[in-house]
Design a protein around this motif. Structure first.
Motif, PDB file in Angstrom:
ATOM      1  N   LEU A 212      57.131  52.989 -14.751  1.00  0.00           N
ATOM      2  CA  LEU A 212      58.557  53.021 -15.075  1.00  0.00           C
ATOM      3  C   LEU A 212      59.108  51.599 -15.243  1.00  0.00           C
ATOM      4  CD1 LEU A 212      60.666  55.319 -15.401  1.00  0.00           C
ATOM      5  CD2 LEU A 212      61.392  54.843 -13.065  1.00  0.00           C
ATOM      6  N   LEU A 213      58.720  50.699 -14.339  1.00  0.00           N
ATOM      7  CA  LEU A 213      59.213  49.326 -14.421  1.00  0.00           C
ATOM      8  C   LEU A 213      58.687  48.606 -15.659  1.00  0.00           C
ATOM      9  CD1 LEU A 213      59.266  47.855 -10.788  1.00  0.00           C
ATOM     10  CD2 LEU A 213      61.193  48.528 -12.225  1.00  0.00           C
ATOM     11  N   GLU A 214      57.423  48.814 -15.982  1.00  0.00           N
ATOM     12  CA  GLU A 214      56.878  48.159 -17.170  1.00  0.00           C
ATOM     13  C   GLU A 214      57.549  48.681 -18.440  1.00  0.00           C
ATOM     14  OE1 GLU A 214      55.073  45.606 -17.708  1.00  0.00           O
ATOM     15  OE2 GLU A 214      54.650  45.200 -15.603  1.00  0.00           O
ATOM     16  N   TYR A 215      57.883  49.966 -18.444  1.00  0.00           N
ATOM     17  CA  TYR A 215      58.595  50.524 -19.611  1.00  0.00           C
ATOM     18  C   TYR A 215      59.991  49.927 -19.723  1.00  0.00           C
ATOM     19  CZ  TYR A 215      60.790  53.926 -22.735  1.00  0.00           C
ATOM     20  OH  TYR A 215      61.468  54.519 -23.774  1.00  0.00           O
ATOM     21  N   LEU A 216      60.657  49.739 -18.580  1.00  0.00           N
ATOM     22  CA  LEU A 216      62.021  49.199 -18.588  1.00  0.00           C
ATOM     23  C   LEU A 216      62.057  47.696 -18.808  1.00  0.00           C
ATOM     24  CD1 LEU A 216      63.723  51.198 -15.683  1.00  0.00           C
ATOM     25  CD2 LEU A 216      64.307  51.302 -18.117  1.00  0.00           C
ATOM     26  N   ARG A 217      60.960  47.043 -18.581  1.00  0.00           N
ATOM     27  CA  ARG A 217      60.948  45.584 -18.638  1.00  0.00           C
ATOM     28  C   ARG A 217      61.517  45.016 -19.941  1.00  0.00           C
ATOM     29  NH1 ARG A 217      56.713  41.417 -16.375  1.00  0.00           N
ATOM     30  NH2 ARG A 217      57.298  39.577 -17.563  1.00  0.00           N
ATOM     31  N   PRO A 218      60.947  45.331 -21.129  1.00  0.00           N
ATOM     32  CA  PRO A 218      61.488  44.728 -22.361  1.00  0.00           C
ATOM     33  C   PRO A 218      62.803  45.350 -22.804  1.00  0.00           C
ATOM     34  CG  PRO A 218      59.707  46.224 -22.898  1.00  0.00           C
ATOM     35  CD  PRO A 218      59.760  46.167 -21.407  1.00  0.00           C
ATOM     36  N   ARG A 219      63.114  46.548 -22.320  1.00  0.00           N
ATOM     37  CA  ARG A 219      64.291  47.283 -22.774  1.00  0.00           C
ATOM     38  C   ARG A 219      65.529  46.992 -21.941  1.00  0.00           C
ATOM     39  NH1 ARG A 219      59.642  49.697 -23.491  1.00  0.00           N
ATOM     40  NH2 ARG A 219      59.243  50.879 -25.428  1.00  0.00           N
ATOM     41  N   LEU A 220      65.331  46.759 -20.641  1.00  0.00           N
ATOM     42  CA  LEU A 220      66.475  46.590 -19.746  1.00  0.00           C
ATOM     43  C   LEU A 220      66.366  45.331 -18.888  1.00  0.00           C
ATOM     44  CD1 LEU A 220      69.087  48.123 -18.701  1.00  0.00           C
ATOM     45  CD2 LEU A 220      67.641  48.872 -16.787  1.00  0.00           C
ATOM     46  N   LEU A 221      65.242  45.149 -18.199  1.00  0.00           N
ATOM     47  CA  LEU A 221      65.130  44.069 -17.212  1.00  0.00           C
ATOM     48  C   LEU A 221      65.164  42.684 -17.844  1.00  0.00           C
ATOM     49  CD1 LEU A 221      62.408  45.648 -14.885  1.00  0.00           C
ATOM     50  CD2 LEU A 221      64.898  45.814 -14.704  1.00  0.00           C
ATOM     51  N   GLU A 222      64.403  42.476 -18.919  1.00  0.00           N
ATOM     52  CA  GLU A 222      64.404  41.161 -19.561  1.00  0.00           C
ATOM     53  C   GLU A 222      65.724  40.844 -20.258  1.00  0.00           C
ATOM     54  OE1 GLU A 222      60.898  41.174 -21.973  1.00  0.00           O
ATOM     55  OE2 GLU A 222      59.602  40.529 -20.326  1.00  0.00           O
ATOM     56  N   PRO A 223      66.317  41.772 -21.024  1.00  0.00           N
ATOM     57  CA  PRO A 223      67.613  41.450 -21.636  1.00  0.00           C
ATOM     58  C   PRO A 223      68.710  41.155 -20.612  1.00  0.00           C
ATOM     59  CG  PRO A 223      66.614  43.345 -22.728  1.00  0.00           C
ATOM     60  CD  PRO A 223      65.790  43.066 -21.516  1.00  0.00           C
ATOM     61  N   LEU A 224      68.659  41.825 -19.458  1.00  0.00           N
ATOM     62  CA  LEU A 224      69.669  41.589 -18.427  1.00  0.00           C
ATOM     63  C   LEU A 224      69.290  40.430 -17.509  1.00  0.00           C
ATOM     64  CD1 LEU A 224      70.639  44.348 -19.494  1.00  0.00           C
ATOM     65  CD2 LEU A 224      71.096  45.020 -17.130  1.00  0.00           C
ATOM     66  N   GLY A 225      68.040  39.974 -17.606  1.00  0.00           N
ATOM     67  CA  GLY A 225      67.592  38.884 -16.736  1.00  0.00           C
ATOM     68  C   GLY A 225      67.478  39.310 -15.288  1.00  0.00           C
ATOM     69  N   ILE A 226      66.916  40.501 -15.076  1.00  0.00           N
ATOM     70  CA  ILE A 226      66.761  41.031 -13.715  1.00  0.00           C
ATOM     71  C   ILE A 226      65.328  40.795 -13.248  1.00  0.00           C
ATOM     72  CG2 ILE A 226      66.802  43.089 -12.263  1.00  0.00           C
ATOM     73  CD1 ILE A 226      68.951  44.231 -14.095  1.00  0.00           C
ATOM     74  N   ASN A 227      65.173  40.043 -12.168  1.00  0.00           N
ATOM     75  CA  ASN A 227      63.859  39.739 -11.613  1.00  0.00           C
ATOM     76  C   ASN A 227      63.790  40.253 -10.173  1.00  0.00           C
ATOM     77  OD1 ASN A 227      61.268  38.694 -11.627  1.00  0.00           O
ATOM     78  ND2 ASN A 227      61.900  36.622 -11.111  1.00  0.00           N
ATOM     79  N   HIS A 228      62.645  40.118  -9.552  1.00  0.00           N
ATOM     80  CA  HIS A 228      62.434  40.525  -8.157  1.00  0.00           C
ATOM     81  C   HIS A 228      62.788  41.999  -7.945  1.00  0.00           C
ATOM     82  CE1 HIS A 228      61.683  36.393  -7.155  1.00  0.00           C
ATOM     83  NE2 HIS A 228      62.883  36.018  -7.516  1.00  0.00           N
ATOM     84  N   VAL A 229      62.107  42.869  -8.645  1.00  0.00           N
ATOM     85  CA  VAL A 229      62.294  44.313  -8.491  1.00  0.00           C
ATOM     86  C   VAL A 229      61.003  44.901  -7.939  1.00  0.00           C
ATOM     87  CG1 VAL A 229      62.984  46.449  -9.611  1.00  0.00           C
ATOM     88  CG2 VAL A 229      63.730  44.260 -10.567  1.00  0.00           C
ATOM     89  N   THR A 230      61.091  45.694  -6.897  1.00  0.00           N
ATOM     90  CA  THR A 230      59.938  46.432  -6.396  1.00  0.00           C
ATOM     91  C   THR A 230      60.327  47.893  -6.240  1.00  0.00           C
ATOM     92  OG1 THR A 230      60.479  46.016  -4.071  1.00  0.00           O
ATOM     93  CG2 THR A 230      59.044  44.437  -5.143  1.00  0.00           C
ATOM     94  N   TRP A 231      59.360  48.774  -6.477  1.00  0.00           N
ATOM     95  CA  TRP A 231      59.634  50.211  -6.412  1.00  0.00           C
ATOM     96  C   TRP A 231      58.463  50.880  -5.701  1.00  0.00           C
ATOM     97  CZ3 TRP A 231      62.898  52.185 -11.007  1.00  0.00           C
ATOM     98  CH2 TRP A 231      63.562  53.368 -10.653  1.00  0.00           C
ATOM     99  N   GLU A 232      58.770  51.604  -4.650  1.00  0.00           N
ATOM    100  CA  GLU A 232      57.733  52.302  -3.895  1.00  0.00           C
ATOM    101  C   GLU A 232      57.083  53.386  -4.760  1.00  0.00           C
ATOM    102  OE1 GLU A 232      59.547  53.697  -0.276  1.00  0.00           O
ATOM    103  OE2 GLU A 232      60.477  51.744   0.074  1.00  0.00           O
ATOM    104  N   LEU A 233      55.768  53.544  -4.588  1.00  0.00           N
ATOM    105  CA  LEU A 233      55.003  54.492  -5.392  1.00  0.00           C
ATOM    106  C   LEU A 233      54.642  55.730  -4.581  1.00  0.00           C
ATOM    107  CD1 LEU A 233      52.512  51.989  -7.084  1.00  0.00           C
ATOM    108  CD2 LEU A 233      54.658  52.860  -8.025  1.00  0.00           C
ATOM    109  N   CYS A 234      54.474  56.835  -5.281  1.00  0.00           N
ATOM    110  CA  CYS A 234      53.984  58.062  -4.665  1.00  0.00           C
ATOM    111  C   CYS A 234      52.460  57.943  -4.509  1.00  0.00           C
ATOM    112  CB  CYS A 234      54.356  59.270  -5.518  1.00  0.00           C
ATOM    113  SG  CYS A 234      53.287  59.490  -6.981  1.00  0.00           S
ATOM    114  N   PRO A 235      51.812  58.884  -3.850  1.00  0.00           N
ATOM    115  CA  PRO A 235      50.354  58.796  -3.689  1.00  0.00           C
ATOM    116  C   PRO A 235      49.574  58.733  -4.997  1.00  0.00           C
ATOM    117  CG  PRO A 235      51.261  60.398  -2.150  1.00  0.00           C
ATOM    118  CD  PRO A 235      52.377  60.007  -3.066  1.00  0.00           C
ATOM    119  N   LYS A 236      50.178  59.189  -6.098  1.00  0.00           N
ATOM    120  CA  LYS A 236      49.500  59.155  -7.398  1.00  0.00           C
ATOM    121  C   LYS A 236      49.827  57.871  -8.175  1.00  0.00           C
ATOM    122  CE  LYS A 236      47.510  62.599  -8.797  1.00  0.00           C
ATOM    123  NZ  LYS A 236      46.075  62.961  -8.727  1.00  0.00           N
TER     124      LYS A 236
END
Length: 610
Positions: A212-236
């Motif tokens: 999810l984060l890699e998909y959002l990276r060029p679309r949302l995170l990089e244009p907004l300049g948002i860094n230092h994001v971590t997201w907990e993962l499920c067992p899969k």
């Protein structure tokens, strides 16, 4: 089984009670994360209130209410108008570098990812969820499960019975969701359920073949300049979608501005306006929460056209679309849903016409300077009792420094009496970690029987000895020099005298950040009290341990924040809506539960210094 992140589920009461049992937890799961740490940050511009047509006096009043009200437990605050920051900061030990958990605030971020995927033709709102996971369809699949669509997930109307409790017993959460029946026909009722958002995350990952984060990276995170994001993962290995994202106030405020501007940011339209407008449309009118009036696509609607990204315990982004005004908060209070003193105070300020009536320029600049001075006091961990202009005064600062130094020297003197001694708890134990962390992260029930103390110039080392359950080992332990023994479970924590000492501790397979501080106070009878604050910054949970120093004994009292006792009482006595349904549980809970809460969450024990 321990409680998951929300108190939802058919048997949540029995699960709740089991969380207070003291049996060992030997299988602590390893937390895995999806992380983004190399995006180029793009700071927002800073402007004064007079430049933005806002009143610093009105903002000062709001900030003072939020900071001084103990029910709010504010950790951080950011305010922006347009793409200009007015203020942003954290109260120690919270910092930008160690992002706070956002809880359900991240549901809206997951929905933004879904809207990007829809805009790119990868899926549509009417797609059936089961079509993305055909391997889980069988002749026994419920007819209602077959009807669940992307839109039902976005609007919390899937009616699925699969909650986070159900998911904890199955490593494949998508499988658990699709093999679980529904309460009724999808689309007929709003039932707030974080597994809906998890399924959105799983679908985006599947159709994009990315996290999810890699998909959002060029679309949302990089244009907004948002860094230092971590997201907990499920067992899969899929981002949990509805919870588990750690994001700074900077990121929260930028996402709020992105939504306020219908996907327009820094001169670019990042996604067609229609998709963000769809998110904002009221899809479900609901009265689950006293403040919220509706729900869009993973977005709460407030009265008078405001919007809200909301996570329990005070993680909020409140948006005034018309004024392009956004307020983001981190907190650790005991409120699970949008309605709270925190949110109402912010909304009341945003609605107040006085906010948009600044004083004349020179006077406004003076009030702005006082506003920033008071806010800086909050960021320095100081009281706002004198935030009426005295904070910037040289005489006041020098007087306060002398008082603080005197308090610090007295604290060090008291603590020196503990140096190289053992504090032994008589006829009982207390738990080192907050109970909420046992429920949400499966921390072990670390029951403490002894504390070894060592004092240095600026810190105190406290070695907490875990209770030994077998009698023969326990007797041998007490007959020996404990400082020289290595085979017993112990955890050493460094606490700063009057300041937070930051460190990392190992809990099972996980490295956890911790900040610890010692400070002095007095009880109502003027006896000395040493207070130890243990704060886990990335989770927003903390434990306060008070040592009451009497002539012949020491009493120890524990508290935790958010207050699990208050949260459980909200749930048990019907003050909180469960999963979108108002369920009256009054009279259905054993009387002993309240006693259990008192004794477990806020234990009081006696100790002696050996």
């Amino acid at each position: 089984m321990n409680i998951p992140r929300q108190f939802y589920g058919m048997n949540y009461i029995s699960r709740l009670i089991s969380n207070f049992q003291d049996e060992e937890m030997t299988n602590i799961p390893k937390l895995c994360f999806s992380e983004i740490h190399d995006v180029t940050e793009k700071p927002l511009g800073m402007k004064e209130t007079w430049e933005l047509g806002l009143s610093a006096r009105r903002l000062s009043d709001m900030n003072k209410e939020l900071i001084e009200n103990r029910s709010v437990m504010l950790d951080g605050l950011a305010i922006a108008k347009g793409e200009n920051l007015i203020c942003k900061g954290y109260c120690p030990p919270y910092t930008e570098d160690n992002p706070h958990i956002t809880n359900s605030t991240c549901k809206t971020v997951t929905a933004i990812a879904v809207m990007f995927a829809i805009a790119e033709g990868l899926l549509s709102e009417k797609d059936q969820v089961l079509s993305f996971f055909p391997e889980y369809e069988s002749i026994l699949t419920s007819k209602y499960v077959k009807q669940i669509t992307i839109e039902h997930l976005l609007t919390m109307t899937s009616m699925s019975k699969c909650t986070e409790v159900s998911a904890m017993v199955e490593k494949d959460w998508a499988k658990a969701f699709l093999l679980t029946d529904c309460h009724g026909e999808p689309g007929t009722q709003f039932i707030y359920n974080s597994m809906n958002t998890y399924m959105l995350s799983a679908i985006v990952c599947k159709v994009t073949n990315q996290s999810l984060l890699e998909y959002l990276r060029p679309r949302l995170l990089e244009p907004l300049g948002i860094n230092h994001v971590t997201w907990e993962l499920c067992p899969k290995g899929i981002e949990r979608g509805g919870w588990g994202m750690h994001l700074s106030l900077d990121g929260m405020i930028k996402i709020g501005l992105f939504i306020a501007n219908d996907g327009f940011y820094n001169g670019r339209q990042l996604i067609d306006t229609v998709y963000i407008r769809k998110m904002k449309e009221t899809k479900v009118a609901q009265d689950v929460d006293a403040l919220a009036v509706g729900y869009g696509y993973q977005l709460w609607h407030l009265p008078d056209g405001y919007y809200m990204l909301s996570g329990m315990y005070g993680q909020h982004v409140i948006i005034d679309e018309k004024q392009k005004l956004v307020v983001a908060t981190n907190a650790h209070n005991d409120k699970m849903f949008p309605d709270s003193f925190l949110t109402r105070t912010i909304v009341d300020c945003m609605k107040d016409e006085a906010l948009y009536q600044p004083d004349k320029k020179l006077k406004e600049k003076l009030f702005y300077k006082q506003f920033i001075s008071a806010f800086q006091a909050f960021c320095d961990g100081k009281s706002l009792a004198n935030a009426d202009g005295m904070l910037s005064g040289t005489i006041y600062r020098k007087t306060k420094q002398k008082e603080d130094l005197k308090q610090l020297e007295y604290l060090q003197k008291i603590c020196s009496s503990f140096h190289k001694k053992r504090l032994h708890i008589k006829q009982g134990t207390f738990h080192l970690f907050p109970y909420m962390m046992r429920g949400m992260y499966q921390f072990p029930p670390y029951a403490v029987t002894d504390i070894l103390c060592k004092v240095s110039k600026s810190t105190m080392s406290l070695c907490f000895i875990k209770e030994i359950l077998k009698k023969e080992k326990r007797d041998a332990f007490r007959r020996t020099d404990m400082i020289s023994q290595k085979e017993y479970d112990r955890m050493t924590i460094q606490a700063g005298f009057g300041y937070y000492y930051n460190q990392t501790i190992e809990i099972g397979p996980n490295a956890v950040s911790l900040a610890a501080k010692l400070y002095h106070s007095k009880d109502e009878d003027n006896n000395d009290v040493i207070q130890l604050d243990l704060v886990f910054p990335s989770t927003g949970f903390s434990r306060r341990i008070k040592f009451f120093l009497y002539e012949e004994r020491i009493a120890i009292e524990c508290m935790e924040y958010p207050d699990m006792k208050a949260i459980v009482e909200q749930v048990v006595y019907g003050e909180t809506a469960l999963g979108g349904n108002s369920i009256d549980l009054t009279g259905k809970i054993p009387d002993g539960l309240k006693v259990l809460l008192d004794h477990k969450v806020e234990p009081c024990v006696d100790a002696i210094l050996l």
